[in-house]
Design a protein around this motif. Structure first.
Motif, short mmCIF file in Angstrom:
data_model
loop_
_atom_site.label_atom_id
_atom_site.label_comp_id
_atom_site.label_asym_id
_atom_site.label_seq_id
_atom_site.Cartn_x
_atom_site.Cartn_y
_atom_site.Cartn_z
N LEU A 214 34.02 23.70 -117.79
CA LEU A 214 34.48 23.96 -116.42
C LEU A 214 33.33 23.88 -115.41
O LEU A 214 33.58 23.75 -114.21
CB LEU A 214 35.08 25.37 -116.33
CG LEU A 214 36.43 25.59 -117.01
CD1 LEU A 214 36.76 27.07 -117.03
CD2 LEU A 214 37.53 24.83 -116.29
N TYR A 223 33.12 34.04 -106.15
CA TYR A 223 34.39 34.77 -106.19
C TYR A 223 34.11 36.25 -106.36
O TYR A 223 33.20 36.63 -107.11
CB TYR A 223 35.26 34.30 -107.36
CG TYR A 223 35.82 32.91 -107.19
CD1 TYR A 223 36.94 32.70 -106.39
CD2 TYR A 223 35.24 31.83 -107.82
CE1 TYR A 223 37.47 31.42 -106.24
CE2 TYR A 223 35.76 30.55 -107.66
CZ TYR A 223 36.87 30.36 -106.88
OH TYR A 223 37.39 29.10 -106.72
N LYS A 236 43.65 25.69 -116.16
CA LYS A 236 43.58 24.31 -115.67
C LYS A 236 43.25 23.33 -116.79
O LYS A 236 43.53 22.15 -116.69
CB LYS A 236 42.53 24.17 -114.57
CG LYS A 236 42.77 25.01 -113.33
CD LYS A 236 43.87 24.44 -112.48
CE LYS A 236 44.00 25.23 -111.18
NZ LYS A 236 45.28 25.00 -110.52
N PHE B 12 45.95 20.83 -111.15
CA PHE B 12 45.08 21.30 -110.07
C PHE B 12 45.83 21.31 -108.74
O PHE B 12 45.35 21.87 -107.77
CB PHE B 12 43.83 20.42 -109.96
CG PHE B 12 42.70 20.91 -110.82
CD1 PHE B 12 41.75 21.76 -110.31
CD2 PHE B 12 42.62 20.54 -112.15
CE1 PHE B 12 40.71 22.23 -111.10
CE2 PHE B 12 41.59 21.00 -112.95
CZ PHE B 12 40.64 21.85 -112.43
N GLU B 61 36.32 25.27 -103.54
CA GLU B 61 35.90 26.04 -104.71
C GLU B 61 36.37 25.38 -106.02
O GLU B 61 35.65 25.41 -107.01
CB GLU B 61 36.47 27.47 -104.65
CG GLU B 61 35.89 28.32 -103.54
CD GLU B 61 36.47 27.99 -102.17
OE1 GLU B 61 37.67 27.64 -102.10
OE2 GLU B 61 35.72 28.05 -101.17
N THR B 62 37.57 24.83 -106.02
CA THR B 62 38.05 24.21 -107.27
C THR B 62 37.54 22.77 -107.43
O THR B 62 37.58 22.24 -108.54
CB THR B 62 39.60 24.20 -107.33
OG1 THR B 62 40.11 23.57 -106.17
CG2 THR B 62 40.15 25.60 -107.44
N VAL B 65 34.93 22.14 -110.19
CA VAL B 65 35.55 22.31 -111.51
C VAL B 65 36.38 21.07 -111.84
O VAL B 65 36.34 20.54 -112.96
CB VAL B 65 36.44 23.57 -111.53
CG1 VAL B 65 36.99 23.81 -112.92
CG2 VAL B 65 35.67 24.78 -111.05
#
Lengths: 404, 246
Positions: A214, A223, A236, B12, B61-62, B65
């Protein structure tokens, strides 16, 4: 009009009692009907980020030195060399030379979450594929790792645990215990029913390789709820959050009102920032409505006075809560009964105060919690920002000090 | 010749499959190149904020990833299936009005791009950093779904900054697009496995990201119907290029 009122009361009563009974039954299922039992005992790295000395810390840490497991390493990480926990950890490592334990001093400035900054270096030196992040206030039994690894499945991303408490020493400690064992454990059970269990940072077992895939711990560094986000990001990649059958027990001791309110407001704000829709519906399912609607139904069904109905509903609610508490295997003694009733008084206030703009002062830096649980530094004049956004008194005080 | 699909959604945003499952779905069916293009919604608009609340959009933020997973799955896709996996996104400017809604795919862009602001400026900035832009379902798709006409309404201006316009939906050909003589492409807009059967693009290039994106820009493409229930390709549906087919 009266008919409509009755219908609403019946629906509310049925809805809330269903939620209470189903979630309690599911907690029972998690505890006593595990889906899986893994035989192998892979080596585990335990990461313990520490800051300061809270009540019961020494006993909590000793419980990890006494773990009965074939192969594990214990890595403590402390950010500052002036931290009072440092001599304690050094002493314990000396006391248990047979345990593979080490201390990492100093953090990495990768983001705004200090816990993640404190974990970066220990994670990089961890020896084993199975990695466990464990909070400092958790006290475990010697068989903790043996029980935990049994619940690991092939598609598990994070193996988390229900959280309860141990050793409450005052009323707030007992109320905390009731909240952990009832309100929060039920929330996790309900999420697990729908296949959306979330990870809780008190105990999170995961594969090192999955987290590296990840992007490593760094991706969680901005976070506030790094535990929740780790679980969500694992989803995910097609992994899931699994709930272990044995709860972990947080040492409660003498709880101060500051600790108590601070924690629950923070958790409320995390729920609000990550799951706004569910958070908005929380008050609808509050047990006070179960009691009132139960009382009204009692009266309209001509079973007696409304006050009798209220007492019967309260008795029913307390019985379900006590059953939940028993399932969780929590301690607490006779004082748990009033605490179990009193917990419901606090929940609406926490919800209400969680609606305020969340601002945190971490290491002198003012941070705001954004939608999605992301922390954002506040720029400009912090005092003016504080006034404009009507933040908490504590943040305002911190902002004033900073602006001086 | 590379069989490709350049409009695919994962979990996602609003897709149901993980990137890993998408790789296996396409790889096992012999595809040579695919692009994951999850929604990237506006951060300031009402619908954009709801997309974020419901975890239906990429966020700053994602994004890292997302790229990490595409990179690791890309390596696996190449090893296991010989398939090239590209990263992308679908800028999604949603409005109640169809004529104010626009979906724009960006491919080959390493940075996070904000979906706020005018779509022309966004497309221009994607082009400036070397990306490829595709107008997603720009006209009425003949399907009961949210329509996005904004790019098409501004096509004379937008054609300067858009490399290709989607000209198919499922097995349908969007004739407004094909007749317009604008550069075209065919993709599935896959959200779940049963969306796999649709018109697909055949890229005439080497199996390399830059070569594939250049082929899209230069329109070295042809198109075919891929029907998963027939086991995919049968060769009879090839039409190269689609303009001559029309």
């Amino acid at each position: 009009m009266e008919d409509q009122m009755e219908t609403i009361c019946v629906l509310l009563f049925l809805a809330i009692s269903s939620v209470l009974i189903i979630s309690t039954a599911w907690t029972y299922k998690i505890r006593f009907f595990p889906r899986h039992k893994r035989k192998s005992r892979e080596p585990i790295t335990i990461l313990k980020p520490l800051k300061g000395i809270d009540e019961g810390l020494e006993e909590n840490l000793i419980s990890f030195f006494k773990l009965n497991y074939p192969k594990f390493e214990l890595i403590f990480s402390i950010a500052s060399k002036n931290d009072p926990a440092l001599p304690l950890v050094k002493r314990l490592i000396g006391l248990y030379p047979n345990v593979d334990a080490k201390l990492i001093l100093g953090d990495s400035n990768v983001g705004l979450n200090p816990k993640i900054c404190n974990l970066i270096r220990p994670f990089s030196v961890a020896k084993y594929e199975f990695t466990l992040i464990s909070a400092s206030n958790v006290r475990v039994e010697p068989c903790y790792l043996r029980n935990l690894i049994q619940d690991w499945t092939d598609n598990t991303g994070v193996l988390t645990s229900l959280v309860s408490g141990t050793n409450p020493r005052n009323l707030l400690g007992h109320i905390e215990l009731a909240l952990l064992s009832c309100f929060y454990a039920r929330a996790l059970s309900l999420a697990d029913i729908t296949g959306n269990a979330f990870a809780i940072g008190k105990s999170m077992l995961f594969l090192r390789q999955d987290l590296i895939r990840l992007g490593g711990l760094e991706i969680l560094s901005n976070y506030l709820a790094e535990d929740y986000m780790m679980g969500e990001l694992m989803k995910k990649i097609g992994k899931k959050v699994t709930v272990a059958r044995r709860p972990v027990y947080q040492y409660l001791g003498k709880h101060t009102s500051k600790q108590f309110t601070g924690r629950h407001l923070r958790w409320g704000q995390i729920r609000r920032s990550h799951a706004q829709i569910l958070f908005a519906f929380e008050p609808l399912l509050h047990p006070v409505q179960f009691i009132i609607s139960g009382g009204i139904i009692w009266k309209t069904a001509q079973m007696g006075e409304i006050s009798q109905g209220l007492v019967v509903s309260l008795f029913l609610l307390t019985s379900i809560d006590l059953f939940q508490w028993l399932i969780m295997g929590a301690s607490g003694g006779s004082r748990i009964a009033p605490a179990i009733i009193l917990q419901h008084v606090f929940v609406p206030f926490f919800w209400l105060f969680s609606l305020r703009q969340p601002v945190f002062n971490w290491r002198g830096q003012l941070l705001r919690l954004k939608l999605g649980g992301v922390l954002e530094p506040l720029h400009g004049n912090p005092l003016r920002n504080s006034l404009r956004n009507k933040w908490s008194r504590e943040s305002l005080r911190a902002a004033r000090q900073e602006s001086r | 010749m590379l069989l490709g699909d350049f409009h695919i959604h994962s979990n996602f945003s609003d897709g149901v499959l993980t990137i890993s499952e998408i790789v296996d779905l396409y790889g096992s069916r012999g595809f040579d190149v695919i692009a994951i293009t999850d929604h990237l919604c506006e951060s300031e608009s009402f619908l954009g904020k709801w997309a974020k609340r419901l975890d239906q959009t990429l966020t700053p933020e994602t994004w890292p990833v997302y790229l990490n997973i595409i990179e690791s799955e890309g390596a696996r896709a190449m090893d296991q299936y010989g398939m090239l996996l590209l990263s992308g996104f679908e800028i999604s400017k949603n409005s109640v009005s169809n004529s104010r809604s626009a979906h724009l795919i960006g491919l080959g862009v390493p940075n996070f791009v904000y979906a706020d602001g005018d779509v022309y400026d966004i497309a221009k900035s994607i082009k400036e950093i070397g990306g490829t832009t595709i107008a997603a379902h720009p006209v009425w798709t003949r399907v009961m779904e949210k329509q996005t006409f904004h790019l098409w309404d501004r096509r004379s201006e937008m054609s300067e900054v858009i490399d290709a316009w989607e000209c198919t939906r499922n097995f349908k050909i969007l004739e407004e697009v094909t007749k317009s003589r604008l550069p075209v492409i065919a993709s599935s807009d896959l959200h779940k496995p049963n969306h796999l059967s649709s018109w697909k693009t055949i890229v005439h290039s080497e199996k390399h990201p830059e070569a594939v994106l250049d082929a899209i820009k230069n329109q070295n493409l042809s198109f075919k119907i891929f029907n998963d229930s027939n086991g995919g390709s049968n060769g009879n549906n090839m039409c190269a290029p689609i303009l001559s087919y029309i």
